[in-house]
Design a protein around this motif. Structure first.
Motif, mmCIF file in Angstrom:
data_model
loop_
_atom_site.group_PDB
_atom_site.id
_atom_site.type_symbol
_atom_site.label_atom_id
_atom_site.label_comp_id
_atom_site.label_asym_id
_atom_site.label_seq_id
_atom_site.Cartn_x
_atom_site.Cartn_y
_atom_site.Cartn_z
ATOM 1 N N MET A 146 11.502 13.290 -76.313
ATOM 2 C CA MET A 146 11.444 12.862 -74.842
ATOM 3 C C MET A 146 12.264 13.989 -74.028
ATOM 4 N N ASP A 147 13.323 14.620 -74.413
ATOM 5 C CA ASP A 147 13.762 15.540 -73.840
ATOM 6 C C ASP A 147 13.117 16.724 -73.815
ATOM 7 N N ASN A 148 12.414 17.102 -74.828
ATOM 8 C CA ASN A 148 11.365 18.054 -74.682
ATOM 9 C C ASN A 148 10.289 18.311 -73.762
ATOM 10 N N ARG A 149 9.547 16.816 -73.470
ATOM 11 C CA ARG A 149 8.549 16.549 -72.509
ATOM 12 C C ARG A 149 9.322 16.657 -71.170
ATOM 13 N N ILE A 150 10.371 16.317 -71.006
ATOM 14 C CA ILE A 150 11.256 16.506 -69.478
ATOM 15 C C ILE A 150 11.128 17.987 -69.179
ATOM 16 N N ASN A 151 11.775 18.814 -70.221
ATOM 17 C CA ASN A 151 11.937 19.964 -69.981
ATOM 18 C C ASN A 151 10.600 20.691 -69.867
ATOM 19 N N GLU A 152 9.630 20.387 -70.381
ATOM 20 C CA GLU A 152 8.405 20.949 -70.369
ATOM 21 C C GLU A 152 7.814 20.494 -68.818
ATOM 22 N N ILE A 153 8.055 19.264 -68.293
ATOM 23 C CA ILE A 153 7.456 18.655 -66.965
ATOM 24 C C ILE A 153 8.413 19.821 -65.893
ATOM 25 N N ARG A 154 9.582 19.727 -65.964
ATOM 26 C CA ARG A 154 10.396 20.627 -64.863
ATOM 27 C C ARG A 154 9.833 22.059 -65.102
ATOM 28 N N ARG A 155 9.408 22.612 -66.231
ATOM 29 C CA ARG A 155 9.072 23.949 -66.230
ATOM 30 C C ARG A 155 7.754 24.143 -65.414
ATOM 31 N N GLN A 156 6.862 23.267 -65.703
ATOM 32 C CA GLN A 156 5.695 23.290 -64.973
ATOM 33 C C GLN A 156 5.518 22.921 -63.489
ATOM 34 N N VAL A 157 6.747 22.188 -63.089
ATOM 35 C CA VAL A 157 6.949 21.843 -61.844
ATOM 36 C C VAL A 157 7.421 23.128 -61.114
ATOM 37 N N ARG A 158 8.442 23.938 -61.841
ATOM 38 C CA ARG A 158 8.906 25.161 -61.079
ATOM 39 C C ARG A 158 7.919 26.154 -60.869
ATOM 40 N N ALA A 159 6.879 26.251 -61.918
ATOM 41 C CA ALA A 159 5.716 27.170 -61.805
ATOM 42 C C ALA A 159 4.810 26.730 -60.552
ATOM 43 N N LEU A 160 4.308 25.454 -60.737
ATOM 44 C CA LEU A 160 3.700 25.020 -59.653
ATOM 45 C C LEU A 160 4.366 25.222 -58.331
ATOM 46 N N ARG A 161 5.419 25.096 -57.897
ATOM 47 C CA ARG A 161 6.267 25.425 -56.765
ATOM 48 C C ARG A 161 6.112 26.707 -56.467
ATOM 49 N N VAL A 162 6.291 27.726 -57.312
ATOM 50 C CA VAL A 162 6.298 29.363 -57.022
ATOM 51 C C VAL A 162 4.628 29.677 -56.664
ATOM 52 N N SER A 163 3.784 28.978 -57.573
ATOM 53 C CA SER A 163 2.336 29.275 -57.253
ATOM 54 C C SER A 163 1.884 28.674 -55.697
ATOM 55 N N MET A 164 2.412 27.516 -55.314
ATOM 56 C CA MET A 164 2.149 26.921 -54.221
ATOM 57 C C MET A 164 2.493 27.684 -52.916
ATOM 58 N N MET A 165 3.917 28.432 -53.277
ATOM 59 C CA MET A 165 4.521 29.367 -51.889
ATOM 60 C C MET A 165 3.724 30.544 -51.725
#
Length: 100
Positions: A1-20
């Protein structure tokens, strides 16, 4: 479960950078008077993916904010600070009497 949370957090960070980056491109296109519909559609797609990831993250129990390091882009230029002038002291002067 922690691995999935970390993966989601990484994807959200990448999406934020792409959106900016996409927002900066869109602003440049708008300033030049060009059509920005393609970039706007991509941003809407990124927002839908982001909202799904955030929902999944909340269901997994992660409520901590996801921070970007140095990823803040100011929308406005920094305002210049006004120069502080010393207070102006008014002096009363006698009114000159008109001669008739």
């Amino acid at each position: 479960m922690d691995n999935r949370i970390n993966e989601i957090r990484r994807q959200v960070r990448a999406l934020r950078v792409s959106m900016m980056e996409a927002e900066a491109i869109m602003r440049e296109q708008i300033n030049r008077g060009e059509d920005c519909a393609f970039v706007a559609r991509d941003m809407i797609k990124m927002r839908t993916v982001m909202s799904r990831l955030v929902e999944e993250r909340a269901m997994l129990g992660d409520r901590e904010p996801i921070l970007l390091s140095g990823g803040f882009i100011s929308r406005r230029p920094k305002a210049e600070r006004p120069i502080a002038l010393p207070p102006f002291k008014r002096r009363l002067m006698p009114v000159a009497v008109r001669a008739r």
